[in-house]
Motif scaffolding. Structure first.
Motif, PDB file in Angstrom:
ATOM      1  N   VAL A  63      59.887  43.900  16.814  1.00 19.14           N
ATOM      2  CA  VAL A  63      60.965  42.994  17.224  1.00 19.14           C
ATOM      3  C   VAL A  63      60.913  42.808  18.742  1.00 19.14           C
ATOM      4  CG1 VAL A  63      63.447  42.569  17.178  1.00 19.14           C
ATOM      5  CG2 VAL A  63      62.373  43.856  15.303  1.00 19.14           C
ATOM      6  N   PHE A  64      60.765  41.558  19.161  1.00 18.61           N
ATOM      7  CA  PHE A  64      60.727  41.205  20.575  1.00 18.61           C
ATOM      8  C   PHE A  64      62.076  40.576  20.915  1.00 18.61           C
ATOM      9  CE2 PHE A  64      56.526  41.191  18.806  1.00 18.61           C
ATOM     10  CZ  PHE A  64      55.809  41.949  19.716  1.00 18.61           C
ATOM     11  N   VAL A  65      62.763  41.160  21.887  1.00 21.12           N
ATOM     12  CA  VAL A  65      64.154  40.783  22.138  1.00 21.12           C
ATOM     13  C   VAL A  65      64.321  40.175  23.523  1.00 21.12           C
ATOM     14  CG1 VAL A  65      66.540  41.583  22.181  1.00 21.12           C
ATOM     15  CG2 VAL A  65      64.886  42.707  20.666  1.00 21.12           C
ATOM     16  N   VAL A 108      60.511  50.633  21.813  1.00 19.84           N
ATOM     17  CA  VAL A 108      59.081  50.822  22.045  1.00 19.84           C
ATOM     18  C   VAL A 108      58.773  50.650  23.530  1.00 19.84           C
ATOM     19  CG1 VAL A 108      56.764  49.939  21.559  1.00 19.84           C
ATOM     20  CG2 VAL A 108      58.477  50.043  19.718  1.00 19.84           C
ATOM     21  N   ALA A 109      59.277  49.559  24.126  1.00 18.93           N
ATOM     22  CA  ALA A 109      59.000  49.281  25.539  1.00 18.93           C
ATOM     23  C   ALA A 109      60.061  48.350  26.096  1.00 18.93           C
ATOM     24  CB  ALA A 109      57.620  48.654  25.698  1.00 18.93           C
ATOM     25  N   GLY A 159      54.956  35.437  31.142  1.00 20.04           N
ATOM     26  CA  GLY A 159      56.381  35.720  31.261  1.00 20.04           C
ATOM     27  C   GLY A 159      56.671  37.197  31.062  1.00 20.04           C
ATOM     28  N   GLU A 160      57.882  37.472  30.613  1.00 17.84           N
ATOM     29  CA  GLU A 160      58.341  38.849  30.436  1.00 17.84           C
ATOM     30  C   GLU A 160      59.023  39.006  29.086  1.00 17.84           C
ATOM     31  OE1 GLU A 160      61.607  41.979  32.299  1.00 17.84           O
ATOM     32  OE2 GLU A 160      61.542  39.917  33.035  1.00 17.84           O
ATOM     33  N   LEU A 161      58.802  40.165  28.473  1.00 14.02           N
ATOM     34  CA  LEU A 161      59.530  40.534  27.269  1.00 14.02           C
ATOM     35  C   LEU A 161      60.555  41.586  27.686  1.00 14.02           C
ATOM     36  CD1 LEU A 161      56.511  40.894  24.808  1.00 14.02           C
ATOM     37  CD2 LEU A 161      58.124  38.976  24.973  1.00 14.02           C
ATOM     38  N   ASP A 162      61.832  41.288  27.472  1.00 16.12           N
ATOM     39  CA  ASP A 162      62.883  42.208  27.900  1.00 16.12           C
ATOM     40  C   ASP A 162      62.818  43.524  27.139  1.00 16.12           C
ATOM     41  OD1 ASP A 162      63.865  40.339  29.725  1.00 16.12           O
ATOM     42  OD2 ASP A 162      65.282  39.511  28.272  1.00 16.12           O
ATOM     43  N   LEU A 163      62.819  43.434  25.805  1.00 18.17           N
ATOM     44  CA  LEU A 163      62.784  44.629  24.964  1.00 18.17           C
ATOM     45  C   LEU A 163      61.769  44.442  23.852  1.00 18.17           C
ATOM     46  CD1 LEU A 163      66.618  45.189  24.390  1.00 18.17           C
ATOM     47  CD2 LEU A 163      65.166  46.364  26.044  1.00 18.17           C
TER      48      LEU A 163
END
Length: 123
Positions: A56-58, A34-35, A43-47
């Motif tokens: 799903v946040f990875v 998705v992004a 912060g940051e969400l990698d995937l």
């Protein structure tokens, strides 16, 4: 890290490379991208990916060696808290309240032939 491309001048470029490898790995496992690299004040969400109807946040971590626990032990309690706040911000910004959410962790370890460890539901 002699096996890494010389064009990488910083750890950000290296991080983006391994995030892309993790995305490819997860796509092969059936997830849909998705992004990447969502930033906010928390912060940051990698995937950000989807598995069916599940968002799903990875978090992706790479370590060259297994010393000090390697990549599998790189997701600290502080990082987990930051990840939780960042996911909450994303959900609010994108209007995803009520959707099924999951936070996963992909640990990539090894120099020449990276080994992937996918851990689901880390929060």
């Amino acid at each position: 890290m002699s096996w890494l491309p010389k064009a990488w001048r910083n750890s950000r470029e290296k991080g983006q490379h391994f995030e892309l490898l993790a995305q490819k790995y997860l796509t092969q496992q059936g997830l849909t991208p998705v992004a990447r690299n969502y930033h906010c004040r928390y912060g940051e969400l990698d995937l950000i990916m989807k598995e069916g109807q599940v968002w799903v946040f990875v978090e992706v971590k790479f370590r060259r060696h297994s010393s000090y626990g390697g990549a599998l032990h790189a997701l600290s309690h502080t990082k987990q808290q930051r990840l939780q706040r960042t996911i909450a911000h994303y959900v609010q910004q994108k209007g995803l309240a009520g959707c099924v959410l999951r936070a996963d962790f992909v640990a990539i370890q090894g120099e020449k032939e990276p080994e992937f460890h996918w851990i689901k539901n880390v929060l």
